[in-house]
Enzyme design. Structure first.
Site, PDB file in Angstrom:
ATOM      1  N   ASP A 225       0.711  -1.121  -0.077  1.00 32.64           N
ATOM      2  CA  ASP A 225      -0.036   0.061  -0.118  1.00 32.64           C
ATOM      3  C   ASP A 225       0.982   1.266  -0.273  1.00 32.64           C
ATOM      4  OD1 ASP A 225      -2.603  -0.601  -0.293  1.00 32.64           O
ATOM      5  OD2 ASP A 225      -3.012  -0.973   1.582  1.00 32.64           O
ATOM      6  N   ALA A 226       2.044   1.285  -0.784  1.00 33.23           N
ATOM      7  CA  ALA A 226       3.027   2.498  -0.601  1.00 33.23           C
ATOM      8  C   ALA A 226       2.303   3.298  -1.892  1.00 33.23           C
ATOM      9  CB  ALA A 226       4.123   1.957  -0.887  1.00 33.23           C
TER      10      ALA A 226
END
Lengths: 610, 340
Positions: A225-226
Site C-alpha cells: 500500500d505504498a
C-alpha cells in the site's frame, strides 16, 4: 391452545406498554390511515410485529427515517399529474409529504412494508415505492462517489478514512481556538460527486484534492500500500496542510491569597529553564504573533507559588519563593505563532491562548486515501522529471500500484478515475449518485467525453519513462481521483531514543512520545529471545539498556547495604560491617526486595564466588 | 536422518514448543462448529479441546470411543448391529409407553412400548428380572405391565426411588449414551460411541479388545497405564490441531505430553500443575499468586538457587539456556601458569 391473555395484543408507545387491542394489524392500519390524513403527526411510526403479536408505536427522537412513496391498490400515489407539477415547480417535496403521497418510515415500520424498487415492478401487494434508490444507503456512502460498484465491506473502511481526512473543517477556523485542527492549504471540490454530497453542503468545505493518478508501479517503490508522489506537484501545494494547536493557560488563584503570575520567571524560580528558553517572550511574558518557535521554547511564562507551605526561616518571612510553571512547545514540534488571545474568565482570572501553526508538507510516511477505501503511505517523492509523462506532457501526481485493486474489488476507484478524467476535460462536475446509472452507461458516457477530447475512451495513456525517455510497452490507465490527506502523519509520530529520561520508581525508561520514551520490549519479545537462546542479547535489553543498578550486598547477612562516600567504604545496616560485595542487578529486583521487606519478610542474598 | 532433528545443547525446547503450539493456537477459532446432517458423535474440537487436555481435566466434556470389531463381525452389518445393541446404554424410561405411580402404596406400574423394546431387543421379562435383582424391590409381570413394589414407606423417598428405577439401565454398557456405526473405505464397520467405558466395552463379545480408542485420558491411564495416557495426550493434541488445518511438529506435542506425565500421574500445565511445582520461588511468584508464594517461602525458609530462566531475567543475569549455558573454564594447573 391460546388463552385469553395471549389473544390480546399489547401496544407499546416508545417502548412503554400503554394498553391492549384486539387486532393489532387493524390497529396499526388505523393509525397509518390517520397519519396520512394528517390527524396524527407524520413523525409517528407504527409497526405490528406478527411473531410476538405486539404493536410498537414510536414517536421519540433519534430514529433514522427514510422517505417512501405510498402505493395503494397497486398504484403509486405519485401520479403523472403530480410529476408534471414538480417539473413545472408548482409543488415541492414538502407538499407531497403533507398530501400523504410520501411518508417517512423508520426501521421498525419498514418491517411491515413491501417496497418496490421500481415503478414498473409495483403490484397489488406492494405498500410503498422507494422514493430514491440511493436512500437505501446511509449518509456516509451517499456522500462518496460511485460506491455502489464497491464491495460492501469497503464502505465502512472508506468512512473511517473520510473521518480522518484533513480539509476545511470550518470556514471561521481563523477565529477558533481548537485544541488541534488541520487545514488543507488548497482544498478542492471533487469532480465526481453526488446529490447527498451537494445537499449537505460538503462542497463548501471540502476535504481533499483531485489527484492525477496513473495505475503503475515505480521501480518497486509502491509495493503493497505504498504510493509514489510527484515532487513537482508537492511543491505546487499538493496535499499541503497546516496544523493549528492551541496552548491555553490561566492565572489561577490558590487558597491563601496566592495566585499565578504571567511573566518571565525570575532566575530564582524553581525549575528555571535558562535565559535562552524565555528569549522569545514579550514584556508581559507572553509570546507574540509571527515568531518562529521550535522545541523547548516557552510560549507563556508563568510563575506559580510553591507546592508546599514553606518552613519558617530564621530571618522571619523570607523572600517569597516561586515555581516556574511556564507552557512550552510540545516535544518534536515547531511552527509559527499564529495568534495570541488574552481574555478573562467569569471568575476574573486572566486566560491566555496561544495558537501555533505549523506547515505539514507531504513527506515520506504520510498517509493518503481515496474515497474508495484505497489508503496508501508515501514511500517516495520523485522529482517531476523522473516521473512518467504522456505525449501531452501530463505528469501524474500519484502512482498507485495496480495490485491494490483486484483483491479489494473497488471497481468504483477505476470508474472514478475514468469519470473524473472526463469531467476535468469537459470542465464540469459529473454526478455519481448511487443507482442512477448502470456501470456500462457510465463507461459509455465517460468514454464519449474522452474521445471528444482526443483521449482513449477507456482512459489508457501511452506513457514515457521519465528516467530514460523510453516509451512504456503497455498503455497505462490514467485518471483523476479525489484523494484525502489523513491526519496520520510521520511528523506527529516519529520518535527515537538512545538515552533519555527514566521513571523515578523503577528507573526503567519512560513510555510514550511526549516523555521521550523507549519502545517496550514486552513479554512476547522476551520469549522470542529466550527461544533463540540469545542470552546476551536478552541481558542487554533487560538490564544494560534498562534499569541496571549497582548494589552492595553483605557477604555475611545477605542484606542490601549502601556505599558511604564519606568513609569511602560500603556499609551493611544489619551488622554495621564493611564486608560487602558489589553486584550488578536490575533496579526492579532491588525494588522487589524492598517490597518483600515491607511485608515483613527478610530476603537474604547468599553470595558465592565463582 | 535422525541427527538432523537432534537439538543442540542448551536449546530451549520448552519455549520453542510453547511458541510452536501457541502461535497457531491464535488462529484457531474459539467456537467449534459441527457439520450438520452427518450422523456422528459429538466431541469437543478446536481450542476448547486443547485447553481441556492441557488443563488435565478429570473428565472430558464429551467423552467418546472408537470401537473396532473382530474379523468375524466387522464386515457383517447384521452382526455389527447386534454388537451395537449390546453396547448402547438403554434406560427403562427409554422403552416405556407410560407408567403409573402409586406413592401411597409404593407400587409403580411400567407399561413398555413394544416397538421401542424390539429396537433394543428387550422383553418385559428382561426388565423385571433386572429390577428384581436390585435391592429392596419386588418386580413381577402383571399382564402387559411390570409391577414394581418398593420397600420405602414415606412418600418422598418412594418418589425419588421411582425416579431412580426409571433411570436405571436395562441393557448395554454403562455410560455409553449413543452409538454410531461407521464404515471404513475397505468396507469394515466400526462403532463410535458417545461416552467412554473401556472396561465395560472389553466384556462385549465381538469387540476387538486390542484396538479400543477412548479420548478420556484419565480413564485410559486407569486402564492401560501412564504411558498410554502420554501417547493419548500427544495424539489427541495432534488430531485436534490438524483438524483445524494447522500443522505442528509432533515433537512439540510429545514434549508437552512428556512434561505432563513424566512423574507417573497426569499433571496439568498451569498453576496447579507444572508451573505451580517449579522449584524457584521467583519463577512461581512471577507466574501467578505472587504474594502467596512469597509468604509461604518465608514461612518455610525456602531458598532460590536462581537457576531458571525467569529468575535470571528478573535479577538481570545471563539466562542458562542457549549461549548462556556455556562458560569459559580454565584448568587449575593452567591457572597457576598464568598467575606466574
Amino acid at each position: 391452545m391460546p388463552n385469553a391473555v395471549d389473544t390480546k395484543c399489547h401496544v407499546y408507545l416508545d417502548g412503554r406498554i400503554i394498553g391492549n387491542v384486539k387486532d393489532g394489524s387493524e390497529f396499526a392500519k388505523e393509525i397509518r390511515k390517520n397519519r396520512r390524513q394528517g390527524v396524527i403527526s407524520g413523525e409517528v411510526n407504527v409497526a405490528y410485529i406478527k411473531r410476538i403479536n405486539e404493536v410498537h408505536i414510536n414517536a421519540d427522537r433519534g430514529r433514522v427515517r427514510t422517505p417512501y412513496i405510498i402505493v395503494e391498490h397497486g398504484k403509486s400515489k405519485l401520479t403523472e399529474e403530480l410529476k408534471q407539477k414538480i417539473i413545472n415547480k408548482e409543488i415541492d417535496f414538502n407538499y407531497l409529504v403533507r398530501r400523504g403521497v410520501i411518508e417517512f418510515l423508520d426501521a421498525e415500520e419498514e418491517e411491515n412494508a413491501y417496497i418496490a424498487l421500481n415503478e414498473n415492478d409495483v403490484t397489488g401487494r406492494h405498500t410503498h415505492l422507494i422514493a430514491d434508490t440511493a436512500s437505501m444507503f446511509g449518509l456516509t456512502v451517499n456522500i462518496s462517489a460511485l460506491m455502489e460498484f464497491n464491495s460492501a465491506g469497503r464502505h465502512a473502511i472508506a468512512l473511517n478514512f473520510n473521518k480522518q481526512s484533513q480539509g476545511l473543517y470550518a470556514i471561521n477556523y481563523a477565529n477558533r481556538y481548537d485544541p488541534q485542527a488541520f487545514i488543507l492549504y488548497y482544498p478542492q471540490v471533487p469532480i465526481m460527486d453526488s446529490v447527498a454530497y451537494r445537499t449537505i453542503g460538503l462542497n463548501r468545505h471540502p476535504s481533499g484534492q483531485n489527484f492525477v493518478v496513473a495505475l503503475s508501479t515505480y521501480y518497486g517503490y509502491n509495493m503493497k500500500d505504498a504510493i509514489v508522489l510527484n515532487k513537482g506537484a508537492v511543491h505546487r501545494g499538493l496535499g499541503r496542510s497546516a496544523l493549528y494547536r492551541t496552548y491555553p493557560d490561566e492565572e489561577r488563584r490558590y487558597p491563601g491569597g496566592q495566585q499565578d503570575h504571567l511573566k518571565i520567571p525570575p532566575p530564582t524560580a524553581d525549575g528555571y529553564l535558562g535565559e535562552h528558553a524565555y528569549s522569545k517572550l514579550g514584556e508581559d511574558g507572553i509570546i507574540e504573533d509571527g515568531v518562529d518557535v521550535k522545541e523547548g521554547d516557552v510560549l507563556i511564562g508563568k510563575v506559580s507559588p510553591p507546592r508546599f507551605l514553606e518552613e519558617q526561616t530564621s530571618f522571619g518571612v523570607g523572600e517569597e519563593k516561586s515555581r516556574d510553571n511556564s507552557v512550552t512547545l510540545r516535544a518534536g514540534e515547531e511552527g509559527v505563532i499564529d495568534n495570541v488571545m488574552v481574555s478573562e474568565t467569569t471568575g476574573a482570572t486572566r486566560i491566555v491562548k496561544v495558537r501555533v501553526r505549523s506547515a505539514k508538507i507531504p513527506e515520506l510516511g504520510d498517509k493518503f486515501a481515496s474515497r474508495q477505501a484505497q489508503k496508501g503511505v508515501v514511500s517516495l517523492i520523485v522529482d517531476e522529471r523522473d516521473m512518467p509523462f504522456s505525449k501531452d506532457g501530463i505528469v501524474p501526481d500519484l502512482l498507485l500500484n495496480p495490485h491494490s485493486l483486484p483483491t479489494r474489488m473497488t471497481v468504483g476507484h477505476m470508474l472514478e478515475m475514468l469519470g473524473a478524467k472526463a469531467g476535468s476535460l469537459a470542465g464540469k462536475h459529473l454526478d455519481s449518485t448511487p443507482f442512477t446509472k448502470k456501470g456500462k452507461d457510465y463507461i459509455d458516457e465517460f468514454g464519449k467525453i474522452l474521445e471528444e477530447h482526443g483521449f482513449d475512451k477507456f482512459g489508457d495513456e501511452v506513457l514515457y519513462d521519465g528516467r530514460t525517455g523510453e516509451r512504456f510497452e503497455a498503455r497505462i490507465f490514467t485518471g483523476v481521483v479525489y484523494y484525502n490527506k489523513l491526519y496520520q502523519m510521520v511528523s506527529r509520530k516519529i520518535q527515537v531514543r538512545s538515552r533519555g529520561p527514566v521513571q523515578i520508581l523503577t528507573r526503567q525508561p519512560t513510555e510514550g512520545k511526549p516523555r521521550k520514551g523507549g519502545l517496550r520490549f514486552g513479554e512476547m519479545e522476551r520469549d522470542a529471545l529466550v527461544g533463540h537462546g540469545a542470552s546476551l542479547s536478552l541481558k542487554e535489553r533487560m538490564l544494560d539498556q534498562s534499569d541496571k543498578a549497582e548494589v552492595w550486598v553483605c557477604n555475611l547477612d545477605g542484606d542490601v547495604g549502601y556505599y558511604d562516600y564519606i568513609k569511602n567504604m560500603p556499609v551493611c545496616q544489619l551488622c554495621k560491617g564493611n564486608n560487602l560485595s558489589k553486584l550488578e542487578i536490575s533496579y526492579a529486583f532491588k525494588l522487589l526486595l524492598d517490597e518483600i521487606k515491607s511485608m515483613h519478610i527478610l530476603p537474604r542474598i547468599k553470595l558465592k564466588s565463582d | 536422518m535422525e541427527d538432523e532433528y537432534n537439538v543442540a545443547e542448551g536449546e530451549p525446547v520448552g519455549v520453542v514448543a510453547a511458541h510452536s503450539i501457541g502461535e497457531p493456537g491464535t488462529q484457531m477459532v474459539l467456537r467449534s462448529f459441527h457439520s450438520a446432517g452427518i450422523a456422528s458423535v459429538i466431541t469437543t474440537t478446536g481450542l476448547p479441546r486443547i485447553i481441556e487436555i492441557v488443563d488435565g481435566r478429570k473428565k472430558p466434556k464429551f467423552p467418546m470411543m472408537i470401537v473396532r470389531l473382530e474379523s468375524g463381525y466387522s464386515k457383517n452389518y447384521e452382526k455389527v448391529k447386534e454388537v451395537w445393541k449390546k453396547i448402547e446404554e438403554v434406560k427403562i424410561s427409554a422403552v416405556l409407553e407410560r407408567f403409573e405411580e402409586n406413592l401411597k402404596t409404593g407400587v409403580m406400574l411400567l407399561y413398555p412400548n413394544k416397538e421401542k423394546m424390539e429396537r433394543y431387543g428387550i422383553t418385559p421379562g428382561v426388565i423385571s428380572k433386572r429390577l428384581a435383582k436390585m435391592e429392596g424391590i419386588d418386580a413381577s409381570l402383571d399382564g402387559d405391565a411390570i409391577k414394581v413394589k418398593v420397600k420405602e414407606e414415606d412418600t418422598k423417598s418412594i418418589r425419588t426411588r421411582f425416579v431412580k428405577i426409571r433411570a436405571s439401565i436395562v441393557a448395554g454398557v454403562k455410560g455409553i449414551m449413543k452409538v454410531v456405526v461407521q464404515q471404513e473405505d475397505s468396507g469394515e464397520f466400526y462403532l463410535t460411541t458417545s461416552g467412554s467405558n473401556i472396561e465395560g466395552i472389553m466384556e462385549i463379545d465381538g469387540v476387538d479388545k486390542e484396538s479400543i480408542y477412548s479420548n478420556d485420558i484419565f480413564e485410559v491411564m486407569r486402564v492401560y497405564g501412564i504411558e498410554a495416557a502420554r501417547i493419548l495426550i500427544a495424539t489427541e493434541l495432534k488430531n485436534t490441531i490438524e483438524e483445524e488445518g494447522i500443522t505442528v511438529s509432533f515433537r512439540h506435542l510429545n514434549l508437552v505430553a512428556d512434561a505432563m506425565t513424566h512423574t507417573g500421574v497426569i499433571k496439568s500445565v498451569g498453576r496447579h500443575g507444572i508451573a505451580g511445582e517449579k522449584n524457584s520461588v521467583f519463577a512461581r511468584a512471577a507466574y501467578e499468586e505472587t504474594v502467596k508464594h512469597f509468604t509461604n517461602a518465608s514461612i518455610f525458609g525456602e531458598e532460590d538457587m536462581l537457576t531458571g530462566v525467569a529468575e535470571n531475567i528478573l535479577i538481570g543475569k545471563q539466562i542458562g539456556v542457549g549461549t548462556g549455558k556455556v562458560r569459559l573454564a580454565v584448568k587449575k594447573q593452567d591457572l597457576k601458569k598464568i598467575m606466574k
